[in-house]
Structure formats: C-alpha cells, structure tokens
Enzyme design. Structure first.
Site, PDB file in Angstrom:
ATOM      1  N   ILE A  51       0.857  -1.186   0.000  1.00 32.23           N
ATOM      2  CA  ILE A  51       0.000   0.000   0.000  1.00 32.23           C
ATOM      3  C   ILE A  51       0.895   1.238   0.000  1.00 32.23           C
ATOM      4  O   ILE A  51       1.724   1.417   0.895  1.00 32.23           O
ATOM      5  CB  ILE A  51      -0.936   0.017   1.227  1.00 32.23           C
ATOM      6  CG1 ILE A  51      -1.704  -1.307   1.334  1.00 32.23           C
ATOM      7  CG2 ILE A  51      -1.879   1.207   1.135  1.00 32.23           C
ATOM      8  CD1 ILE A  51      -2.506  -1.689   0.113  1.00 32.23           C
ATOM      9  N   LYS A  52       0.719   2.083  -1.034  1.00 36.01           N
ATOM     10  CA  LYS A  52       1.550   3.276  -1.158  1.00 36.01           C
ATOM     11  C   LYS A  52       0.987   4.409  -0.298  1.00 36.01           C
ATOM     12  O   LYS A  52      -0.172   4.797  -0.452  1.00 36.01           O
ATOM     13  CB  LYS A  52       1.610   3.729  -2.622  1.00 36.01           C
ATOM     14  CG  LYS A  52       2.421   2.802  -3.513  1.00 36.01           C
ATOM     15  CD  LYS A  52       2.356   3.219  -4.971  1.00 36.01           C
ATOM     16  CE  LYS A  52       3.262   4.382  -5.269  1.00 36.01           C
ATOM     17  NZ  LYS A  52       3.337   4.641  -6.749  1.00 36.01           N
ATOM     18  N   ILE A  53       1.822   4.913   0.583  1.00 39.46           N
ATOM     19  CA  ILE A  53       1.479   6.035   1.447  1.00 39.46           C
ATOM     20  C   ILE A  53       2.525   7.128   1.222  1.00 39.46           C
ATOM     21  O   ILE A  53       3.727   6.863   1.305  1.00 39.46           O
ATOM     22  CB  ILE A  53       1.463   5.621   2.933  1.00 39.46           C
ATOM     23  CG1 ILE A  53       0.373   4.567   3.177  1.00 39.46           C
ATOM     24  CG2 ILE A  53       1.250   6.833   3.838  1.00 39.46           C
ATOM     25  CD1 ILE A  53       0.344   4.032   4.599  1.00 39.46           C
TER      26      ILE A  53
END
Length: 368
Positions: A138-140
């Site tokens: 998950i890209k944050i």
C-alpha cells in the site's frame, strides 16, 4: 531474457515495472515481462490507471455492472483498481514465494488524503483488505501527515510502499516511522517477518528542478553541475539507510524477525534527452534495492544498459560534496526539496482528478 537485465538482477537490483493495466494482465504481457525481462514487481498510480481505463475496453463490463448497482465514482475506481492489483499479485506470486521480498504490486491510497493522517490509515486498511494478497504493497506518501500513517499501517501488519521521498531528512523520518511501526507490531505480538516495506526515493525530478535553477545561474561552474544532483542526492540517502539499518535499534528488530525497508529508486525515466536514458539505473546499482522503471527505460537498459558493479555503497560523502557545490553556486537545495514535495503532492491530487474524470466518462458511456 536480456543479458543486461539479468546482470542487473545478479547485482542484487530488483526490477519492478512502473505501469499496470488490465490489458497487460489479461493479454499475458505482464507474465511475458516476468519471464523475459526479469520483472519481479509492479508499481501503479492514478495516472497509470487513468491511461489504462481510457485506452482499453477491458474495463467496460465491470464498469457497466457497477453502474447498474448504482455505485458512485469513487467506489467504481476502488473496484477497478483493486481488481487489477489483485490479478497482478497472482501473476507475480511465484516471485513472492521465493523470498517474500519481491513479487510485489503497489496500489496507492487516495492522493487527496495526503495531508490527512486518519483518512490515510483508513484508506490503507480498506485497500489491504480488498486486494487481500500478501504480496500487495500500500503506497502512502511521505508527507508529515503520512508519517504516523506509515507507523500505524506497519503496526497493523500492512506492508507499505512509502512514496514521494525527495530528501535525506524526510527519508530518515520515514525509516523512523517504519521502525516505530515494527516496534509496535512486536509489542502487539505480530509476526514481524510477514511485514515488508520499501521506501520510494524519487530521482529524475531532482535533476529537472535543479538543472532549471543551474541554467538560471548560467555560470560555467553552475552548468557543469547539470545532471549530477539526483544521483548525488540518492547516494546521500543510501548513506542514511546504511546508518539506520546498521544501528542497535534495527538489530534488535532484526533479531525478532523484521525485514529491512529496502530503498526503491523511483522516477528513473530520464526526462532530459541529452542524458543517457539509462543513467538512473546504471548509476544506482547496489544490492537489495529496487528500481521501478517505465517500460521505455526497461527496454533501453535491456538494449544498452551497463552494470558497473556496486556504484553506491560508501559514496554518501561524494554525493554530499556535490550537493554542497550546488549551494556554492547559488542553488538552495533545501528549497528544491520543499518545491518537489509540494509539487509531488499536487501532481498526485491532479492525477486523482484525472482518474475520476476518466472513470466518470466511462460510467456515463455505460449508462447511455
């Protein structure tokens, strides 16, 4: 299989493709890239999905079904993108099963949430649950508000790709956020070995911004520094990585089964046609790193890229010297980093607007 890409892999660099579409997944193209181009991971973003959805017809049936259910545009986007990521994860599962480090597919939290910690955490949870694959990331974004979200997601066992990192100071904060998350996960009794992370350090955009300022200065000394800042900045970042992951704090987590947060060199497509189109791959080769490339860069390296061995380890001082020279000729590098992060977040938000408009148009077509 390209000998040059094999040499890059043998040097310890994981090759990830910076693109994803249903066309790639369903046509067999992604599987071919895995088999023939040493690709062991995929990154995506809203711009990539907007292009994929606008150009192909493979989304039409799912869009029509969702429209029939009365789903709003944000839910349609969620369903379309998580479907693509889930299927890409399945294609890359054999690479994941080898060591759990690669075989990864990244999907980004909504960019509009970049400055909202709690909403970012909620988005990360929803994406992780929907994709439901251990090899998802998950890209944050590495904004100030994103840092506690990185910690919270890691503590919950979510594997994170931290994106939009431009400078050493923020990178150190990202590594601290990850280690804090691991410490909280350990306290919560989680299996640290199941948590993975990469830190996406952006490269080419640095040269784009710095070169513009060097050309404005115009002196011979300034112009001689063009095309050098991005790699220098990455070398400094890698020095910080070596320091943090050589610390006693890290070794205590490693003993508990934790995985290092690997550096990922992002934005490695060369934007200046005067530069070697493989420079951001060639000049950043070091083991246990990731280079995520657009297909054009992947093809260029397969054709004429050079692997010169480890050209990164122990060179943080050389990188710092170049950044110091930028200051001497009048380029405020600290300001460069502020501008790049601000622009990066703005671009992410604009790309989300573009994706929303694209999907809205498809929904309108489906309901006609």
């Amino acid at each position: 299989m390209s000998d040059r890409l094999r040499a890059l892999t043998d040097a310890g660099v994981s090759i990830w493709l910076d693109d994803l579409s249903r066309e790639r997944v369903e046509s067999g193209n992604l599987a071919e890239l895995v088999a023939d181009r040493s690709v062991v991971g995929v990154t995506s973003n809203p711009t990539i999905f907007a292009a994929a959805i606008a150009e192909g017809e493979r989304y039409d049936d799912q869009v029509a079904q969702l429209v029939e259910k009365g789903e709003p545009v944000d839910r349609v986007i969620f369903e379309l993108t998580t479907e693509d990521v889930r299927n890409a994860c399945d294609i890359l599962r054999p690479a994941y099963d080898l060591d759990h480090a690669d075989g990864r597919v990244s999907i980004e939290v909504e960019p509009d949430l970049a400055n909202d910690t709690e909403a970012t955490i909620a988005s990360a949870r929803a994406l992780w649950a929907a994709v439901d694959r251990p090899n998802a990331l998950i890209k944050i974004p590495a904004t100030k508000e994103g840092l506690p979200a990185i910690t919270a997601a890691t503590a919950e066992g979510i594997s994170v790709n931290v994106t939009l990192i431009f400078g050493e100071e923020r990178y150190r904060e990202v590594m601290d956020a990850y280690l804090t998350g691991l410490e909280q996960a350990r306290e919560g009794g989680r299996d640290l070995g199941a948590i993975h992370s990469v830190a996406s350090f952006f490269v080419s955009r640095v040269d784009t911004e710095v070169d513009k300022r060097l050309e404005a200065v115009g002196s011979e000394t300034a112009l001689a520094l063009r095309g050098k800042a991005a790699v220098a900045n990455a070398l400094v970042a890698y020095g910080a990585f070596e320091e943090v992951f050589g610390s006693e704090r890290w070794h205590a987590l490693e003993a508990a089964g934790a995985n290092r947060q690997r550096p990922l060199w992002a934005s490695t497509g060369v934007k200046n046609p005067d530069y070697d189109d493989t420079m951001y791959v060639r000049d950043l080769v070091v083991a246990e790193t990731v280079n995520t490339m657009p297909e054009k860069t992947l093809d260029a390296f397969a054709d004429h890229g050079e692997v010169l061995g480890d050209v990164v380890t122990g060179r943080a001082g050389a990188g710092a010297a170049i950044l110091e020279r930028l200051g001497e000729v009048g380029v405020d590098f600290a300001d460069v980093l502020v501008v790049l992060e601000t622009e990066g977040v703005d671009k992410f938000k604009k790309s989300w607007t573009e994706l929303t408009e694209t999907v809205s148009a498809q929904m309108k077509k489906a309901s006609a």
